[in-house]
Write a protein that holds these residues in place. Structure first.
Motif, PDB file in Angstrom:
ATOM      1  N   ALA B  61       0.832  -1.204   0.000  1.00 39.00           N
ATOM      2  CA  ALA B  61       0.000   0.000   0.000  1.00 39.00           C
ATOM      3  C   ALA B  61       0.864   1.250   0.000  1.00 39.00           C
ATOM      4  CB  ALA B  61      -0.925   0.002   1.215  1.00 39.00           C
ATOM      5  N   ARG B  62       0.410   2.273  -0.763  1.00 36.33           N
ATOM      6  CA  ARG B  62       1.078   3.575  -0.747  1.00 36.33           C
ATOM      7  C   ARG B  62       0.368   4.471   0.267  1.00 36.33           C
ATOM      8  NH1 ARG B  62       1.391   3.144  -6.661  1.00 36.33           N
ATOM      9  NH2 ARG B  62       3.559   3.208  -7.335  1.00 36.33           N
ATOM     10  N   GLN B  63       1.151   5.220   1.036  1.00 36.47           N
ATOM     11  CA  GLN B  63       0.570   6.188   1.967  1.00 36.47           C
ATOM     12  C   GLN B  63       1.352   7.488   1.887  1.00 36.47           C
ATOM     13  OE1 GLN B  63       1.465   3.189   4.706  1.00 36.47           O
ATOM     14  NE2 GLN B  63      -0.577   3.156   5.651  1.00 36.47           N
ATOM     15  N   ASP B  64       0.639   8.601   1.745  1.00 42.52           N
ATOM     16  CA  ASP B  64       1.328   9.892   1.679  1.00 42.52           C
ATOM     17  C   ASP B  64       1.970  10.210   3.023  1.00 42.52           C
ATOM     18  OD1 ASP B  64       0.618  10.279  -0.923  1.00 42.52           O
ATOM     19  OD2 ASP B  64      -1.248  11.330  -0.438  1.00 42.52           O
ATOM     20  N   ASP B  65       3.150  10.781   2.936  1.00 38.49           N
ATOM     21  CA  ASP B  65       3.817  11.257   4.140  1.00 38.49           C
ATOM     22  C   ASP B  65       3.163  12.580   4.544  1.00 38.49           C
ATOM     23  OD1 ASP B  65       5.431  12.331   6.055  1.00 38.49           O
ATOM     24  OD2 ASP B  65       7.311  11.886   5.040  1.00 38.49           O
ATOM     25  N   PRO B  66       2.596  12.662   5.744  1.00 40.87           N
ATOM     26  CA  PRO B  66       1.919  13.905   6.157  1.00 40.87           C
ATOM     27  C   PRO B  66       2.897  15.062   6.336  1.00 40.87           C
ATOM     28  CG  PRO B  66       2.022  12.347   7.981  1.00 40.87           C
ATOM     29  CD  PRO B  66       2.523  11.632   6.771  1.00 40.87           C
ATOM     30  N   LEU B  67       4.162  14.760   6.600  1.00 37.00           N
ATOM     31  CA  LEU B  67       5.135  15.828   6.854  1.00 37.00           C
ATOM     32  C   LEU B  67       5.787  16.348   5.588  1.00 37.00           C
ATOM     33  CD1 LEU B  67       5.672  13.641   9.596  1.00 37.00           C
ATOM     34  CD2 LEU B  67       6.635  15.851  10.216  1.00 37.00           C
ATOM     35  N   ASP B  68       6.001  15.468   4.609  1.00 33.39           N
ATOM     36  CA  ASP B  68       6.658  15.866   3.371  1.00 33.39           C
ATOM     37  C   ASP B  68       5.820  15.385   2.192  1.00 33.39           C
ATOM     38  OD1 ASP B  68       8.218  16.243   1.141  1.00 33.39           O
ATOM     39  OD2 ASP B  68      10.088  15.730   2.138  1.00 33.39           O
ATOM     40  N   GLY B  69       5.155  16.329   1.559  1.00 36.30           N
ATOM     41  CA  GLY B  69       4.218  15.998   0.500  1.00 36.30           C
ATOM     42  C   GLY B  69       4.839  15.344  -0.706  1.00 36.30           C
ATOM     43  N   ARG B  70       6.169  15.420  -0.814  1.00 35.69           N
ATOM     44  CA  ARG B  70       6.814  14.776  -1.961  1.00 35.69           C
ATOM     45  C   ARG B  70       6.947  13.276  -1.761  1.00 35.69           C
ATOM     46  NH1 ARG B  70      12.178  18.241  -1.577  1.00 35.69           N
ATOM     47  NH2 ARG B  70      11.841  17.458   0.508  1.00 35.69           N
ATOM     48  N   GLN B  71       7.053  12.915  -0.502  1.00 39.07           N
ATOM     49  CA  GLN B  71       7.362  11.519  -0.203  1.00 39.07           C
ATOM     50  C   GLN B  71       6.126  10.625  -0.101  1.00 39.07           C
ATOM     51  OE1 GLN B  71      11.561  10.991   2.003  1.00 39.07           O
ATOM     52  NE2 GLN B  71       9.802  11.202   3.319  1.00 39.07           N
ATOM     53  N   VAL B  72       6.388   9.346  -0.274  1.00 36.30           N
ATOM     54  CA  VAL B  72       5.358   8.319  -0.155  1.00 36.30           C
ATOM     55  C   VAL B  72       5.931   7.216   0.719  1.00 36.30           C
ATOM     56  CG1 VAL B  72       4.067   6.562  -1.425  1.00 36.30           C
ATOM     57  CG2 VAL B  72       4.439   8.815  -2.437  1.00 36.30           C
ATOM     58  N   PHE B  73       5.104   6.666   1.577  1.00 42.80           N
ATOM     59  CA  PHE B  73       5.542   5.514   2.346  1.00 42.80           C
ATOM     60  C   PHE B  73       4.903   4.259   1.789  1.00 42.80           C
ATOM     61  CE2 PHE B  73       6.600   8.479   5.903  1.00 42.80           C
ATOM     62  CZ  PHE B  73       7.948   8.156   5.930  1.00 42.80           C
TER      63      PHE B  73
END
Lengths: 123, 123
Positions: B61-73
């Motif tokens: 699953a992809r999850q957006d990083d709430p702190l850095d909008g560029r990153q994905v977890f």
DNA sequence: AGGAATAGTTAGCATAGTTAATGAGTTAGG
DNA sequence: CCTAACTCATTAACTATGCTAACTATTCCT
């Protein structure tokens, strides 16, 4: 997989690894595409393409079998033999630089592991 | 190369080896595509494709990083974890059948060789 | 506020594997 | 002896996985 990719990356770029492997097989004696495919665990069409690349580059020569018109014999050209040796030299230089960093006892472990894995893979 | 191909061939077909490797990385904690690319010695676009395949199949699953909008977890789904374990079980069953044929002393050699190669590859 | 840097992705290309089909050559049976 | 079946190599079409270059969105820094 990671180690395999790393070795591939570090190896010389002169000849691709699977091509080098085929060339090494032809060092001792000429083989047919089918024999090579069997040895390398690859389908005959794959071997055809690999061999075609080597033939185009003048590293390997095709020769018709006078006894069986269906078959083809593949052998290293003089240039192919030279390239094989040069590529090995470069690859070995990289590997040697890595192996210098480990103890003789550790090297012995790698030698023995190679023997064991080769046996397992050939069964 | 031959051994690597052989292992690939014998491994279960549920998940491709490079996908399995990525999934194993995500077992412990979530990682970004870039981190995974670095660990797996692969370019970021390659990792994007590998991950996309896993996401499509519901394994990751992809999850957006709430702190850095560029990153994905990226993290394993429950189904992904299950598949990882099942795939390992099958792969290990094959490997175990091969290892049964060798002595405990030879197994120890393989363990030590793995440690040495892992160290060499990470340098 | 605005330009440089960073993260992820998309697009296009190369390589290497596969299966299916083709054509030439060999072998064996009626 | 000639035809049917098989074998070998190749070609064609597809898939998988890698790459670089270019694009978008976001963040960082002055």
């Amino acid at each position: 997989m990671r180690i395999s990719r790393r070795v591939r990356f570090e190896s010389t770029q002169l000849v691709a690894p699977h091509q080098l492997s085929v060339m090494a097989r032809l060092e001792d004696r000429a083989l047919t595409p089918r024999e090579l495919a069997g040895i390398e665990c690859v389908s005959p069409p794959s071997m055809t393409r690999t061999v075609s690349g080597l033939v185009e580059r003048g590293l390997v020569a095709r020769q018709d079998d006078p006894l069986d018109g269906r078959q083809v014999f593949l052998s290293l050209t003089a240039f192919g033999l030279l390239t094989l040796k040069e590529t090995r030299r470069k690859r070995d230089a990289w590997m040697a630089s890595r192996l210098r960093g480990i103890s003789a006892e550790e090297r012995e472990v790698l030698v023995r592991a190679t023997e064991i894995l080769t046996r397992l893979a050939s069964e």
